[in-house]
Design a protein around this motif. Structure first.
Motif, short mmCIF file in Angstrom:
data_model
loop_
_atom_site.label_atom_id
_atom_site.label_comp_id
_atom_site.label_asym_id
_atom_site.label_seq_id
_atom_site.Cartn_x
_atom_site.Cartn_y
_atom_site.Cartn_z
N LEU B 114 -0.34 9.92 -6.14
CA LEU B 114 0.57 10.47 -4.76
C LEU B 114 -0.09 10.82 -3.82
O LEU B 114 0.05 11.07 -2.59
N GLY B 115 -1.72 9.90 -4.02
CA GLY B 115 -1.82 9.67 -2.10
C GLY B 115 -0.92 9.12 -1.37
O GLY B 115 -0.26 8.37 -1.50
N THR B 116 -2.18 10.05 -0.40
CA THR B 116 -1.54 9.12 1.31
C THR B 116 -1.63 7.40 0.79
O THR B 116 -0.65 6.83 1.81
N ARG B 117 -2.04 6.58 0.16
CA ARG B 117 -1.99 5.11 -0.24
C ARG B 117 -0.46 4.35 0.00
O ARG B 117 -0.18 3.45 -0.07
N HIS B 118 0.05 5.55 -1.80
CA HIS B 118 1.56 5.17 -1.94
C HIS B 118 3.03 5.80 -1.41
O HIS B 118 4.03 6.14 -1.69
N PHE B 119 1.88 7.16 -1.35
CA PHE B 119 3.17 8.69 -0.79
C PHE B 119 3.36 9.10 0.88
O PHE B 119 3.50 10.32 0.69
N GLY B 120 2.31 8.76 1.47
CA GLY B 120 2.60 9.38 2.73
C GLY B 120 3.31 9.21 3.41
O GLY B 120 4.45 8.38 3.00
N ALA B 121 3.70 9.55 4.83
CA ALA B 121 4.49 9.42 5.41
C ALA B 121 5.12 7.87 5.81
O ALA B 121 6.16 7.53 6.93
#
Lengths: 118, 213
Positions: B114-121
């Motif tokens: 869920l990190g920003t690599r896949h799920f960021g804004a």
């Protein structure tokens, strides 16, 4: 679309205020001078002699779990009923298959006697 | 970045803060009843956040199914069950290393997924604001029963498995039950209860009292 839900948001805040304000006001305004006698049970009451927690018949949970499962089934019916006119025969039959599979479970639980309460 | 937030952003941050607080209290509060009530609060705020994403059907279903049914059952179980709170808390530090290890592992996995690599804004675009007559439920219905019909039927099979599993796990006849089934009573045949024995007729002579002939 979201602005349609603004009244609900207001309702939530008003409800919160009605719930929280009297308690907070009572805490702030009312004098609180507890002593031993005030904290003890009333004259007509008695000390608790048993815990409120007790062993429960496991069949209660069976009925509750079955209720939740069929509750979920009903949740699937809502969007289907909204668009029934647009999705045609295919959508109708897909829901009938869905219901059919669950009716198998319903017949099973009925035959097993899971709904009987001795 | 402007300092002024739009109204929906204020609502989002408020709901997110309440959700975080409620989630934290679920695992830190000592009383299980309070934990269950905080879970209810967490569900409510999560429903609010889904509503902000314009997923109205999901939001209402969350309140209806989870708050209305699942959490009521949870509360019943927690309030009525014969659990000794002090005994439950025993051995906390014995299990702590293993539980901490599992927890850290799960946290790392969640950050990786869920990190920003896949799920960021940057990746998830904001849903466009819809008109007042837009119906998320109808949109869902159009897709669910036609394009996604196989997952939909799979959901039925999973529910069926859950029904059978619940019955298999908890169906027990109570040993001390004095219940009799009227249908079984009515169906009884003469042969089940009565046995006719053919035997020689014999005439008894003098009958004493209680065996002393």
């Amino acid at each position: 679309m979201l602005e349609n839900y603004f009244p609900i948001l207001l309702f939530i805040f008003v409800g919160l205020a009605i719930g929280v304000l009297p308690i907070a006001l009572g805490r702030i305004v009312a004098p609180s001078r507890p002593d031993n006698e005030k904290n003890s049970p009333y004259e007509c009451g008695f000390e608790a002699f048993e815990d409120a927690r007790m062993k429960f018949d496991v069949r209660y949970y069976l009925v509750a779990i079955l209720f939740i499962l069929f509750d979920l089934e009903i949740a699937f019916l809502f969007p289907w009923a909204v668009v029934l006119k647009d999705i045609g025969m295919f959508g109708y039959l897909s829901m009938m298959l869905f219901l059919g599979i669950l009716v198998v479970g319903f017949i099973y639980e009925w035959m097993k006697g899971a709904l009987e309460w001795e | 970045m402007t300092l002024l937030l739009s109204f929906s952003e204020i609502v989002f941050y408020f709901l997110a803060a309440v959700l975080l607080y409620a989630g934290l209290r679920v695992i830190t509060t000592r009383n299980p009843v309070q934990a269950a009530l905080f879970l209810v609060l967490a569900f409510f705020t999560a429903a609010g956040i889904w509503m902000l994403l314009q997923a109205e059907f999901l939001a209402i279903t969350l309140v209806l199914v989870y708050v209305g049914a699942v959490m009521v059952l949870f509360l019943f179980v927690v309030m009525m069950l014969d659990i000794n709170l002090d005994r439950l808390r025993e051995g906390f530090w014995d299990y702590f290393p293993l539980a901490g290890f599992v927890g850290v592992l799960m946290a790392i996995e969640m950050v990786m997924v869920l990190g920003t690599r896949h799920f960021g804004a940057d990746w998830v675009i904001e849903p466009a604001p819809h008109a007042a007559d837009y119906s998320n439920t109808a949109e869902l219905g159009h897709l669910l029963y036609t394009d996604y019909v196989l997952p939909f039927e799979l959901a039925a099979v999973i529910l069926l498995v859950a029904i059978i599993a619940a019955i298999a796990l908890t169906m027990r006849r109570r040993k001390n039950s004095k219940y009799t089934d009227p249908a079984q009573q009515v169906k009884v045949k003469r042969d089940d209860r009565l046995r006719i024995v053919k035997m020689q007729a014999d005439v008894e002579q003098s009958v004493g009292i209680d065996g002393e002939s």
